[in-house]
Design a protein around this motif. Structure first.
Motif, mmCIF file in Angstrom:
data_model
loop_
_atom_site.group_PDB
_atom_site.id
_atom_site.type_symbol
_atom_site.label_atom_id
_atom_site.label_comp_id
_atom_site.label_asym_id
_atom_site.label_seq_id
_atom_site.Cartn_x
_atom_site.Cartn_y
_atom_site.Cartn_z
ATOM 1 N N ASN A 168 0.823 -1.211 0.000
ATOM 2 C CA ASN A 168 0.000 0.000 0.000
ATOM 3 C C ASN A 168 0.858 1.263 0.000
ATOM 4 O OD1 ASN A 168 -2.860 -0.776 -0.044
ATOM 5 N ND2 ASN A 168 -2.316 -1.914 1.789
ATOM 6 N N PHE A 169 1.973 1.241 0.718
ATOM 7 C CA PHE A 169 2.892 2.373 0.690
ATOM 8 C C PHE A 169 3.446 2.558 -0.722
ATOM 9 C CE2 PHE A 169 7.124 4.293 1.143
ATOM 10 C CZ PHE A 169 6.764 5.486 1.770
ATOM 11 N N ALA A 170 3.796 1.463 -1.368
ATOM 12 C CA ALA A 170 4.331 1.536 -2.730
ATOM 13 C C ALA A 170 3.286 2.076 -3.709
ATOM 14 C CB ALA A 170 4.826 0.163 -3.179
ATOM 15 N N VAL A 171 2.047 1.680 -3.555
ATOM 16 C CA VAL A 171 0.981 2.212 -4.420
ATOM 17 C C VAL A 171 0.778 3.695 -4.127
ATOM 18 C CG1 VAL A 171 -1.502 2.135 -4.898
ATOM 19 C CG2 VAL A 171 -0.203 0.009 -4.774
ATOM 20 N N PHE A 172 0.731 4.049 -2.851
ATOM 21 C CA PHE A 172 0.495 5.446 -2.473
ATOM 22 C C PHE A 172 1.605 6.362 -2.984
ATOM 23 C CE2 PHE A 172 0.823 9.001 0.567
ATOM 24 C CZ PHE A 172 -0.410 9.595 0.309
ATOM 25 N N THR A 173 2.832 5.896 -2.948
ATOM 26 C CA THR A 173 3.962 6.722 -3.396
ATOM 27 C C THR A 173 4.235 6.602 -4.894
ATOM 28 O OG1 THR A 173 5.540 4.974 -2.822
ATOM 29 C CG2 THR A 173 5.098 6.680 -1.143
ATOM 30 N N GLY A 174 3.443 5.792 -5.595
ATOM 31 C CA GLY A 174 3.608 5.658 -7.036
ATOM 32 C C GLY A 174 4.710 4.702 -7.456
ATOM 33 N N LYS A 175 5.258 3.940 -6.542
ATOM 34 C CA LYS A 175 6.330 2.995 -6.865
ATOM 35 C C LYS A 175 5.781 1.661 -7.388
ATOM 36 C CE LYS A 175 9.816 5.284 -4.674
ATOM 37 N NZ LYS A 175 9.738 6.641 -5.100
ATOM 38 N N LEU A 176 4.479 1.487 -7.227
ATOM 39 C CA LEU A 176 3.830 0.248 -7.667
ATOM 40 C C LEU A 176 2.464 0.624 -8.209
ATOM 41 C CD1 LEU A 176 4.150 -2.928 -7.568
ATOM 42 C CD2 LEU A 176 2.915 -2.827 -5.410
ATOM 43 N N ALA A 177 2.134 0.079 -9.378
ATOM 44 C CA ALA A 177 0.812 0.339 -9.952
ATOM 45 C C ALA A 177 -0.245 -0.383 -9.119
ATOM 46 C CB ALA A 177 0.772 -0.145 -11.396
ATOM 47 N N PRO A 178 -1.435 0.210 -8.955
ATOM 48 C CA PRO A 178 -2.472 -0.427 -8.142
ATOM 49 C C PRO A 178 -2.826 -1.842 -8.586
ATOM 50 C CG PRO A 178 -3.095 1.816 -8.679
ATOM 51 C CD PRO A 178 -1.839 1.505 -9.448
ATOM 52 N N ASP A 179 -2.750 -2.109 -9.893
ATOM 53 C CA ASP A 179 -3.072 -3.452 -10.367
ATOM 54 C C ASP A 179 -1.962 -4.450 -10.069
ATOM 55 O OD1 ASP A 179 -1.400 -2.164 -12.180
ATOM 56 O OD2 ASP A 179 -2.231 -3.206 -13.912
ATOM 57 N N GLN A 180 -0.787 -3.981 -9.687
ATOM 58 C CA GLN A 180 0.317 -4.870 -9.318
ATOM 59 C C GLN A 180 0.336 -5.155 -7.823
ATOM 60 O OE1 GLN A 180 3.600 -2.484 -10.791
ATOM 61 N NE2 GLN A 180 4.061 -4.091 -12.270
ATOM 62 N N GLU A 181 -0.523 -4.471 -7.071
ATOM 63 C CA GLU A 181 -0.503 -4.581 -5.619
ATOM 64 C C GLU A 181 -0.679 -6.016 -5.147
ATOM 65 O OE1 GLU A 181 -2.847 -2.808 -1.754
ATOM 66 O OE2 GLU A 181 -3.561 -2.326 -3.762
ATOM 67 N N SER A 182 -1.577 -6.721 -5.764
ATOM 68 C CA SER A 182 -1.799 -8.122 -5.378
ATOM 69 C C SER A 182 -1.013 -9.015 -6.312
ATOM 70 C CB SER A 182 -3.282 -8.466 -5.455
ATOM 71 O OG SER A 182 -4.006 -7.696 -4.546
#
Length: 184
Positions: free
Chosen positions: A165-179
């Motif tokens: 979630n931190f990575a998604v929030f900071t833009g380091k991970l796309a939301p669709d890659q979260e899981s």
């Protein structure tokens, strides 16, 4: 961040493996339950006891394992209970922030508290080799240990979710890659 995401994948893979093994416990639990019912009624009709307290307790213990070990797996797959009044309309970054805050303020501290509070009871259970008070019952200390194991797994999965979630929030991970999928 890549090291943290790698750690997240390791935790996810661990809980994925345990979750998949837990599927087998569900089948075993149903089979034991069916035998307990059939054994009770068939035993009455033939005048023979075909079930026991141990079999009934095995069924309870397996249910405990499914419930306890399924928590981290459910969190990993985002299948836990959530009040979606506002959440469904939020952007992926806002959802990630809400999940991150909830994980840090509630999930992780709660998991730690449960482990700390349970520790003494589990140690005491092992010290006296606690058993069921029912005739032919099973030892209680192994199943009580699973409380600690399950909350450690939930804590670890909380860490993994916080990282993602931190990575998604900071833009380091796309939301669709979260899981990210497990590597099994």
């Amino acid at each position: 961040m890549q090291i943290l995401l790698r750690l997240s994948r390791i935790i996810d893979n661990l809980n994925e493996l345990i979750g998949r093994l837990t599927y087998g416990l569900v089948i075993l639990m149903v089979l034991v339950g069916v035998w307990n019912v059939i054994g009770r009624y068939l035993g009455r009709s033939i005048g023979q006891n075909l079930t026991s307290n141990a079999l009934i307790e095995i069924q309870w213990y397996i249910f405990d394992l499914v419930f306890l070990l399924g928590g981290a797996y459910s969190l990993k797959h985002n299948e836990h209970v959530r009040v979606d009044i506002f959440y469904t309309k939020w952007s992926p970054k806002r959802k990630a922030l809400a999940n991150l805050i909830g994980t840090i303020l509630f999930l992780i501290p709660f998991s730690i508290i449960v482990v700390i509070v349970s520790w003494g009871a589990v140690l005491n259970s092992w010290a006296i080799l606690e058993s069921s008070p029912d005739p032919g019952g099973l030892p209680r200390y192994p199943i009580k240990t699973m409380i600690i194991v399950s909350f450690v797994l939930l804590f670890l999965q909380g860490i993994s979710e916080a990282i993602k979630n931190f990575a998604v929030f900071t833009g380091k991970l796309a939301p669709d890659q979260e899981s990210h999928e497990s590597e099994f």
